[in-house]
Design a protein around this motif. Structure first.
Motif, PDB file in Angstrom:
ATOM      1  N   THR A  17       0.837  -1.205   0.000  1.00 42.98           N
ATOM      2  CA  THR A  17       0.000   0.000   0.000  1.00 42.98           C
ATOM      3  C   THR A  17       0.869   1.252   0.000  1.00 42.98           C
ATOM      4  O   THR A  17       0.613   2.196  -0.760  1.00 42.98           O
ATOM      5  N   ALA A  18       1.898   1.255   0.818  1.00 42.57           N
ATOM      6  CA  ALA A  18       2.796   2.410   0.888  1.00 42.57           C
ATOM      7  C   ALA A  18       3.541   2.612  -0.432  1.00 42.57           C
ATOM      8  O   ALA A  18       3.683   3.737  -0.908  1.00 42.57           O
ATOM      9  N   MET A  75       1.931   9.281  -5.911  1.00 40.78           N
ATOM     10  CA  MET A  75       2.367  10.636  -5.582  1.00 40.78           C
ATOM     11  C   MET A  75       3.505  11.074  -6.503  1.00 40.78           C
ATOM     12  O   MET A  75       3.568  12.229  -6.929  1.00 40.78           O
ATOM     13  N   HIS A  76       4.390  10.153  -6.826  1.00 47.36           N
ATOM     14  CA  HIS A  76       5.494  10.463  -7.737  1.00 47.36           C
ATOM     15  C   HIS A  76       4.938  10.809  -9.114  1.00 47.36           C
ATOM     16  O   HIS A  76       5.384  11.780  -9.746  1.00 47.36           O
ATOM     17  N   ILE A  79       2.583  17.520 -12.347  1.00 42.31           N
ATOM     18  CA  ILE A  79       2.605  18.929 -11.945  1.00 42.31           C
ATOM     19  C   ILE A  79       3.821  19.626 -12.549  1.00 42.31           C
ATOM     20  O   ILE A  79       3.722  20.745 -13.058  1.00 42.31           O
ATOM     21  N   VAL A  80       4.961  18.960 -12.510  1.00 34.89           N
ATOM     22  CA  VAL A  80       6.175  19.532 -13.103  1.00 34.89           C
ATOM     23  C   VAL A  80       5.974  19.749 -14.598  1.00 34.89           C
ATOM     24  O   VAL A  80       6.346  20.791 -15.147  1.00 34.89           O
TER      25      VAL A  80
END
Length: 150
Positions: A120-121, A128-129, A135-136
């Motif tokens: 899960t992590a 998220m990456h 976004i970048v």
């Protein structure tokens, strides 16, 4: 899977989770080993191409504040250790060599839960990456567009 590959996977997972570069990990190991690991040595270890000494394993455990056995628990639920003489499913090693003598079902349940949490992590970190990369990309496109308008 070779034992050194399992240790390497765990090493990389915790290093990336903590946001450490390979060079920073190498510097932190110097406090225990008397010399740093260069990034190439860290990379070789993370890819299972390094045979670890007992001192190195203990230094890794100290740097990451993890018990030694943590490094030997594979990320895959159904992993099989490839020893020189035979292959052994991780479940056969749980009651004793890996996490001590405990009730076998309890140990397997703990491992399954730990692996689920780990997966899960890892999945969350990958999402998220990917979001950060998106976004970048958008920011770069906006920057290029703004430069073109000037």
């Amino acid at each position: 899977m070779k034992v050194s590959e399992v240790v390497g996977q765990r090493l990389r997972a915790v290093r990336e989770y903590l946001g450490l570069s390979q060079a920073e990990l190498g510097r932190r190991l110097a406090a225990y080993l008397g010399r740093p690991w260069f990034p190439q040595a860290v990379s070789e270890a993370e890819h299972g191409r390094r045979q670890f000494t007992a001192e190195e394993l203990l230094a890794l455990a100290a740097v990451f504040d993890k018990p030694l056995s943590w490094f030997f628990l594979p990320l895959e639920k159904d992993a099989v250790y490839d020893f020189p003489a035979r292959s052994v499913p991780v479940g056969e090693l749980l009651d004793g060599p890996l996490i001590g003598r405990v009730e076998a079902n309890g140990a397997q349940a703990l491992l399954a839960e730990a692996l689920d949490i780990t997966h899960t992590a890892i999945d969350f970190a990958k999402r998220m990456h990917a979001r950060a990369n998106a976004i970048v990309d958008v920011a770069e496109k906006l920057s290029v567009r703004e430069e073109g308008e000037e």
